[in-house]
Write a protein that holds these residues in place. Structure first.
Motif, PDB file in Angstrom:
ATOM      1  N   GLN A 156       4.692  -6.973  13.054  1.00 11.45           N
ATOM      2  CA  GLN A 156       5.603  -6.166  12.170  1.00 11.45           C
ATOM      3  C   GLN A 156       4.768  -5.106  11.855  1.00 11.45           C
ATOM      4  OE1 GLN A 156       9.318  -6.828  11.363  1.00 11.45           O
ATOM      5  NE2 GLN A 156       8.397  -7.176  12.953  1.00 11.45           N
ATOM      6  N   LEU A 157       3.276  -5.493  11.520  1.00 15.61           N
ATOM      7  CA  LEU A 157       2.518  -4.509  10.662  1.00 15.61           C
ATOM      8  C   LEU A 157       2.096  -3.574  11.994  1.00 15.61           C
ATOM      9  CD1 LEU A 157       0.183  -6.994   8.739  1.00 15.61           C
ATOM     10  CD2 LEU A 157       1.490  -4.941   7.849  1.00 15.61           C
ATOM     11  N   ARG A 158       1.863  -4.346  13.397  1.00 15.60           N
ATOM     12  CA  ARG A 158       1.574  -3.251  14.287  1.00 15.60           C
ATOM     13  C   ARG A 158       2.672  -2.192  14.468  1.00 15.60           C
ATOM     14  NH1 ARG A 158      -0.778  -7.733  18.172  1.00 15.60           N
ATOM     15  NH2 ARG A 158      -3.003  -7.703  17.410  1.00 15.60           N
ATOM     16  N   GLU A 159       3.938  -2.555  14.324  1.00 17.47           N
ATOM     17  CA  GLU A 159       4.970  -1.614  14.666  1.00 17.47           C
ATOM     18  C   GLU A 159       4.957  -0.452  13.682  1.00 17.47           C
ATOM     19  OE1 GLU A 159       8.591  -4.005  15.198  1.00 17.47           O
ATOM     20  OE2 GLU A 159       7.986  -4.997  16.938  1.00 17.47           O
ATOM     21  N   LEU A 160       4.982  -1.011  12.423  1.00 11.40           N
ATOM     22  CA  LEU A 160       4.745  -0.194  11.256  1.00 11.40           C
ATOM     23  C   LEU A 160       3.735   0.985  11.513  1.00 11.40           C
ATOM     24  CD1 LEU A 160       5.896  -2.525   8.331  1.00 11.40           C
ATOM     25  CD2 LEU A 160       7.244  -0.482   9.068  1.00 11.40           C
ATOM     26  N   GLU A 161       2.611   0.372  11.831  1.00 12.55           N
ATOM     27  CA  GLU A 161       1.552   1.396  12.032  1.00 12.55           C
ATOM     28  C   GLU A 161       1.826   2.223  13.110  1.00 12.55           C
ATOM     29  OE1 GLU A 161      -3.288   1.268  13.033  1.00 12.55           O
ATOM     30  OE2 GLU A 161      -2.185  -0.865  13.290  1.00 12.55           O
ATOM     31  N   LYS A 162       2.464   1.827  14.369  1.00 12.21           N
ATOM     32  CA  LYS A 162       2.835   2.560  15.568  1.00 12.21           C
ATOM     33  C   LYS A 162       3.484   3.693  15.015  1.00 12.21           C
ATOM     34  CE  LYS A 162       4.407   2.576  19.971  1.00 12.21           C
ATOM     35  NZ  LYS A 162       4.981   1.660  21.046  1.00 12.21           N
ATOM     36  N   SER A 163       4.753   3.535  14.153  1.00 17.24           N
ATOM     37  CA  SER A 163       5.734   4.351  13.626  1.00 17.24           C
ATOM     38  C   SER A 163       5.159   5.469  12.820  1.00 17.24           C
ATOM     39  CB  SER A 163       6.734   3.675  13.257  1.00 17.24           C
ATOM     40  OG  SER A 163       6.654   2.929  11.941  1.00 17.24           O
ATOM     41  N   GLY A 164       3.712   5.050  12.220  1.00 17.63           N
ATOM     42  CA  GLY A 164       3.292   6.071  11.369  1.00 17.63           C
ATOM     43  C   GLY A 164       3.541   5.715   9.928  1.00 17.63           C
ATOM     44  N   LEU A 165       4.166   4.738   9.473  1.00 21.56           N
ATOM     45  CA  LEU A 165       4.588   4.538   8.181  1.00 21.56           C
ATOM     46  C   LEU A 165       3.369   3.780   7.363  1.00 21.56           C
ATOM     47  CD1 LEU A 165       8.234   3.151   8.549  1.00 21.56           C
ATOM     48  CD2 LEU A 165       7.216   5.453   8.017  1.00 21.56           C
ATOM     49  N   ILE A 166       2.602   2.955   7.891  1.00 21.28           N
ATOM     50  CA  ILE A 166       1.405   2.425   7.419  1.00 21.28           C
ATOM     51  C   ILE A 166       0.257   2.607   7.977  1.00 21.28           C
ATOM     52  CG2 ILE A 166       2.850   0.426   6.258  1.00 21.28           C
ATOM     53  CD1 ILE A 166       1.398  -1.298   8.258  1.00 21.28           C
ATOM     54  N   SER A 167      -1.035   2.532   7.303  1.00 24.68           N
ATOM     55  CA  SER A 167      -2.244   2.894   8.108  1.00 24.68           C
ATOM     56  C   SER A 167      -3.075   1.417   7.926  1.00 24.68           C
ATOM     57  CB  SER A 167      -3.152   3.720   7.257  1.00 24.68           C
ATOM     58  OG  SER A 167      -3.404   3.376   6.041  1.00 24.68           O
ATOM     59  N   ARG A 168      -3.851   1.405   8.854  1.00 28.94           N
ATOM     60  CA  ARG A 168      -4.540  -0.086   8.955  1.00 28.94           C
ATOM     61  C   ARG A 168      -6.150   0.444   8.682  1.00 28.94           C
ATOM     62  NH1 ARG A 168      -6.871  -3.026  13.184  1.00 28.94           N
ATOM     63  NH2 ARG A 168      -6.676  -5.322  12.851  1.00 28.94           N
ATOM     64  N   THR A 169      -6.879  -0.210   7.995  1.00 28.08           N
ATOM     65  CA  THR A 169      -8.308   0.227   7.721  1.00 28.08           C
ATOM     66  C   THR A 169      -9.032  -1.038   7.844  1.00 28.08           C
ATOM     67  OG1 THR A 169      -7.717   1.876   6.045  1.00 28.08           O
ATOM     68  CG2 THR A 169     -10.120   1.187   6.216  1.00 28.08           C
ATOM     69  N   VAL A 170      -9.966  -1.067   8.879  1.00 25.23           N
ATOM     70  CA  VAL A 170     -10.864  -2.192   9.001  1.00 25.23           C
ATOM     71  C   VAL A 170     -12.227  -1.877   8.930  1.00 25.23           C
ATOM     72  CG1 VAL A 170     -11.877  -3.751  11.026  1.00 25.23           C
ATOM     73  CG2 VAL A 170      -9.502  -2.761  11.321  1.00 25.23           C
ATOM     74  N   TYR A 171     -12.789  -2.801   7.848  1.00 25.64           N
ATOM     75  CA  TYR A 171     -14.196  -2.557   7.436  1.00 25.64           C
ATOM     76  C   TYR A 171     -15.176  -3.404   8.036  1.00 25.64           C
ATOM     77  CZ  TYR A 171     -11.624  -0.443   3.465  1.00 25.64           C
ATOM     78  OH  TYR A 171     -11.004   0.520   2.630  1.00 25.64           O
TER      79      TYR A 171
ATOM     80  N   PRO B 219     -17.037 -11.838   6.917  1.00 27.24           N
ATOM     81  CA  PRO B 219     -15.707 -11.814   7.893  1.00 27.24           C
ATOM     82  C   PRO B 219     -14.932 -10.455   7.555  1.00 27.24           C
ATOM     83  CG  PRO B 219     -15.105 -12.820   6.045  1.00 27.24           C
ATOM     84  CD  PRO B 219     -16.454 -12.769   5.716  1.00 27.24           C
ATOM     85  N   PRO B 220     -14.561  -9.946   8.917  1.00 29.04           N
ATOM     86  CA  PRO B 220     -13.787  -8.517   8.751  1.00 29.04           C
ATOM     87  C   PRO B 220     -12.560  -8.499   7.802  1.00 29.04           C
ATOM     88  CG  PRO B 220     -13.947  -9.545  11.119  1.00 29.04           C
ATOM     89  CD  PRO B 220     -14.378 -10.780  10.045  1.00 29.04           C
ATOM     90  N   ARG B 221     -12.660  -7.290   7.137  1.00 32.28           N
ATOM     91  CA  ARG B 221     -12.002  -7.207   6.257  1.00 32.28           C
ATOM     92  C   ARG B 221     -10.796  -6.018   6.742  1.00 32.28           C
ATOM     93  NH1 ARG B 221     -14.014  -4.735   1.152  1.00 32.28           N
ATOM     94  NH2 ARG B 221     -12.996  -2.512   1.407  1.00 32.28           N
ATOM     95  N   VAL B 222      -9.515  -6.196   6.738  1.00 36.83           N
ATOM     96  CA  VAL B 222      -8.426  -5.217   7.006  1.00 36.83           C
ATOM     97  C   VAL B 222      -7.491  -5.197   5.760  1.00 36.83           C
ATOM     98  CG1 VAL B 222      -6.714  -4.858   8.636  1.00 36.83           C
ATOM     99  CG2 VAL B 222      -8.629  -6.286   9.497  1.00 36.83           C
ATOM    100  N   GLU B 223      -7.484  -3.614   5.697  1.00 36.92           N
ATOM    101  CA  GLU B 223      -6.481  -3.421   4.686  1.00 36.92           C
ATOM    102  C   GLU B 223      -5.056  -2.563   5.179  1.00 36.92           C
ATOM    103  OE1 GLU B 223      -9.212  -3.265   0.794  1.00 36.92           O
ATOM    104  OE2 GLU B 223      -8.617  -1.422   1.575  1.00 36.92           O
ATOM    105  N   TYR B 224      -4.192  -2.837   4.400  1.00 41.48           N
ATOM    106  CA  TYR B 224      -3.076  -1.864   4.739  1.00 41.48           C
ATOM    107  C   TYR B 224      -2.308  -1.080   3.758  1.00 41.48           C
ATOM    108  CZ  TYR B 224      -2.908  -4.986   8.975  1.00 41.48           C
ATOM    109  OH  TYR B 224      -3.401  -5.598  10.048  1.00 41.48           O
ATOM    110  N   ALA B 225      -2.109   0.185   4.111  1.00 38.26           N
ATOM    111  CA  ALA B 225      -1.464   0.859   3.050  1.00 38.26           C
ATOM    112  C   ALA B 225      -0.203   1.916   3.614  1.00 38.26           C
ATOM    113  CB  ALA B 225      -2.604   1.808   2.492  1.00 38.26           C
ATOM    114  N   LEU B 226       0.293   2.582   2.658  1.00 35.28           N
ATOM    115  CA  LEU B 226       1.536   3.383   3.079  1.00 35.28           C
ATOM    116  C   LEU B 226       0.878   4.705   3.573  1.00 35.28           C
ATOM    117  CD1 LEU B 226       4.529   2.787   0.556  1.00 35.28           C
ATOM    118  CD2 LEU B 226       4.206   1.944   2.967  1.00 35.28           C
ATOM    119  N   THR B 227       1.206   5.383   4.358  1.00 31.15           N
ATOM    120  CA  THR B 227       0.995   6.685   4.907  1.00 31.15           C
ATOM    121  C   THR B 227       1.646   7.453   4.072  1.00 31.15           C
ATOM    122  OG1 THR B 227       2.334   6.780   6.660  1.00 31.15           O
ATOM    123  CG2 THR B 227       0.167   5.969   7.265  1.00 31.15           C
ATOM    124  N   PRO B 228       1.289   8.879   3.944  1.00 35.41           N
ATOM    125  CA  PRO B 228       2.338   9.764   3.422  1.00 35.41           C
ATOM    126  C   PRO B 228       3.707   9.750   3.895  1.00 35.41           C
ATOM    127  CG  PRO B 228       0.128  10.934   3.909  1.00 35.41           C
ATOM    128  CD  PRO B 228       0.066   9.637   4.583  1.00 35.41           C
TER     129      PRO B 228
END
Length: 133
Positions: free
Chosen positions: A61-76, A80-89
């Motif tokens: 679901q997160l991948r589909e939301l990211e692909k549609s441009g509704l959320i952004s995924r930030t990998v630090y 261990p890897p830290r991944v954050e999700y946020a709404l896009t404009p």
């Protein structure tokens, strides 16, 4: 053969409601957007908000939301890897829609049997005009 709604990204044959719902299509997308409305969340924080979802389904679901441009995924790049999700404009433009859905749920969706009885009787006895937003 027509494409499934999830595969349509630019040309929707139906009405604007169908086009909008195609972005929210799925059991969890609206709930994910609801939890991201006020803050950025890490993957496991989202999982804690959605205890019934599997890790695989949340990832999908997160991948589909990211692909549609509704959320952004930030990998630090940390261990261990830290991944954050946020709404896009674009995702933020859905906030009023999500808030209305949440208000409707607060009013008409019931968690306990007692609340259900009370709200159903209220909804059935109220004139239709009172139920309008």
């Amino acid at each position: 053969m027509s494409l499934p709604r999830a595969k349509l990204v630019t040309n929707f044959p139906g009405c604007p409601v169908e086009a909008t719902l195609s972005y929210l299509d799925g059991k969890w997308k609206g709930v994910i957007l609801f939890h991201l409305m006020d803050k950025t969340l890490r993957f496991n924080e989202l999982r804690r908000h959605l205890p019934a979802i599997t890790q695989r389904m949340l990832t999908k679901q997160l991948r589909e939301l990211e692909k549609s441009g509704l959320i952004s995924r930030t990998v630090y790049p940390v261990v261990p890897p830290r991944v954050e999700y946020a709404l896009t404009p674009l995702g933020s433009t859905l906030k009023p829609v999500i808030r209305v859905l949440a208000a409707w749920g607060d009013e008409f969706v019931f968690c306990s049997p007692e609340g259900r009885e009370l709200r159903i009787s209220k909804a059935l006895s109220a004139p239709a005009a009172e139920l309008q937003p």
